[in-house]
Design an enzyme around this catalytic site. Sequence first.
Site, PDB file in Angstrom:
ATOM      1  N   LYS A   1       0.860  -1.185   0.000  1.00  0.00           N
ATOM      2  CA  LYS A   1       0.000   0.000   0.000  1.00  0.00           C
ATOM      3  C   LYS A   1       0.893   1.230   0.000  1.00  0.00           C
ATOM      4  O   LYS A   1       1.546   1.547   0.997  1.00  0.00           O
ATOM      5  CB  LYS A   1      -0.927   0.057   1.213  1.00  0.00           C
ATOM      6  CG  LYS A   1      -2.007   1.140   1.050  1.00  0.00           C
ATOM      7  CD  LYS A   1      -2.658   1.571   2.338  1.00  0.00           C
ATOM      8  CE  LYS A   1      -1.930   2.680   3.018  1.00  0.00           C
ATOM      9  NZ  LYS A   1      -1.918   3.983   2.282  1.00  0.00           N
TER      10      LYS A   1
ATOM     11  N   GLU B   1       9.840   1.085  10.763  1.00  0.00           N
ATOM     12  CA  GLU B   1      10.824   2.170  10.672  1.00  0.00           C
ATOM     13  C   GLU B   1      10.043   3.458  10.871  1.00  0.00           C
ATOM     14  O   GLU B   1       9.253   3.857  10.017  1.00  0.00           O
ATOM     15  CB  GLU B   1      11.541   2.126   9.321  1.00  0.00           C
ATOM     16  CG  GLU B   1      12.835   2.932   9.310  1.00  0.00           C
ATOM     17  CD  GLU B   1      12.626   4.329   8.756  1.00  0.00           C
ATOM     18  OE1 GLU B   1      12.491   5.273   9.587  1.00  0.00           O
ATOM     19  OE2 GLU B   1      12.576   4.475   7.530  1.00  0.00           O
TER      20      GLU B   1
ATOM     21  N   CYS C   1      12.923  11.031   7.979  1.00  0.00           N
ATOM     22  CA  CYS C   1      12.766  10.492   9.329  1.00  0.00           C
ATOM     23  C   CYS C   1      14.050  10.571  10.139  1.00  0.00           C
ATOM     24  O   CYS C   1      14.009  10.669  11.366  1.00  0.00           O
ATOM     25  CB  CYS C   1      12.278   9.047   9.258  1.00  0.00           C
ATOM     26  SG  CYS C   1      13.313   7.984   8.226  1.00  0.00           S
TER      27      CYS C   1
ATOM     28  N   GLU D   1       8.828  15.946  16.183  1.00  0.00           N
ATOM     29  CA  GLU D   1       9.333  15.791  14.823  1.00  0.00           C
ATOM     30  C   GLU D   1       8.602  16.789  13.918  1.00  0.00           C
ATOM     31  O   GLU D   1       7.403  16.671  13.698  1.00  0.00           O
ATOM     32  CB  GLU D   1       9.117  14.361  14.333  1.00  0.00           C
ATOM     33  CG  GLU D   1       9.803  14.053  13.024  1.00  0.00           C
ATOM     34  CD  GLU D   1       9.673  12.599  12.621  1.00  0.00           C
ATOM     35  OE1 GLU D   1      10.552  12.116  11.890  1.00  0.00           O
ATOM     36  OE2 GLU D   1       8.689  11.948  13.036  1.00  0.00           O
TER      37      GLU D   1
END
Length: 488
Positions: free
Chosen positions: A181, A257, A291, A388
């Site tokens: 996906k 992750e 990331c 973040e």
Amino acid sequence: MTSENLIKYTQLFINNEFVDSVNKKTFPTLNPASGQKIADVAEAEKEDVNKAVDAAKAAFSRNSEWRKLDASARGRLINKLADLLERDITQLAKLETLDNGKPVGDSEFDIQCSIDTLRYYAGYSDKIHGNTIPADGDCISLTRKEPVGVVGQIIPWNYPIMMLAWKWGPALAAGCTMVLKPAEQTPLTALAVAALAREAGFPKGVINVVPGFGPTAGVPLALHNDVNKIAFTGSTEVGKQIMAYSGQSNLKRVSLELGGKSPLVIFNDANLDEAVEIAHGAIFNNHGQNCCAGSRTFVQSGIYDAFVKKAVEKATNRKVGDPFGDGVQQGPQIDKASLDKILRLVESGKREGAKLETGGAQIGNNGYFVQPTVFSNVTDDMTIAKEEIFGPVQCILKFETLGEVIERANNTQYGLASGIITKDINTALVFAQSVQAGSVWVNCYDYITPQTPFGGYKMSGIGREMGAESLEGYLETKTISIKMPGKL
């Protein structure tokens, strides 16, 4: 840049065929440089996911064409896919940039990295083997490595083709079948690469691609009892949900992750210009949508003021604009939600006492462009030092000693990556051994290759991508013990 001649595939890819979704629903994918619709894409929901999993399950059955292939033949198929990516790299890069917004040169670089990744795992296909074991008793024991089976893979929008290659490479080398996906913001290149996989000769059902949304496509995939593993890259919040879905279904394997708030630590003895360059790339590459971005820049007090001055100059000179334009270093953020989050966090930084040195605002009214932003006088308790941001916002913090900065670097829920810039090897080694992070980069940053494992400590994830270690997540270990006859 128009989409003419770039977009060939907007349907689901199931069992080597492009098909409409069962309910005929579609959703728009947007050009982040303009906010305008590029195309309508078929929207997968539970019934479509079920069909894709059924195709992958059939392709993994004991007597299927895929399972009968020699391991070396699997490697040749992966290499053929890499060849086709190389053949079409220019068109794929344009499509990636249209859908994602990154400069087209960056898209080409990402695709070349993806090619390298596929070739690395192609070479591993016939080198996956078990061991013979000197077990006690009168049996000969050995282990056999076998593919886990059907794998569900959910990838993000920041590196669409690269994340696809990171997931497909080890899964195909191991002999698994897959349902992918892609992110709803960037479905187009995953479908284009699926077409190349069919052209390469992968058997029906080995690779399936189901664009859609997390709640209606991702969740059914994660909960499906015929999916033996989920590989997810994305936010920590969703990663927690993926873990829960494993427990609610068949205890499928999970690799994650996830997010990061990575420290880059710069000591007084560093070459100042080199340090500024490395730190700039660590946070501003890919528009900060990374990331493992070096989003906490710790600078020792002796060079702090000089570093800030040069960092501000570099950020101010960064060229932002049309990602197809010459010399453009930064295109738009991926969507309005990301833009709004970045601007909200910028406001929090100003409100909590950080000094806004440059940037901090949206550029224009068309698309989702943000000024390269630098904050100084950032402290550990500020929101911009803890959350973040996932945008082009450099937060520069001051420190005095090695021991202090190690404690501060580790004072986070994340542990994805880290970096240190120093001429003192002892300082570098102490930091590398002490920091709680899956990657430590010394006098460089974001150095990731197909050979080097990548993943996080703490809430930055479970398992590793890349390198030989990533294969273990796609393999089961079977122990076989054979009783030997008595005296001959």
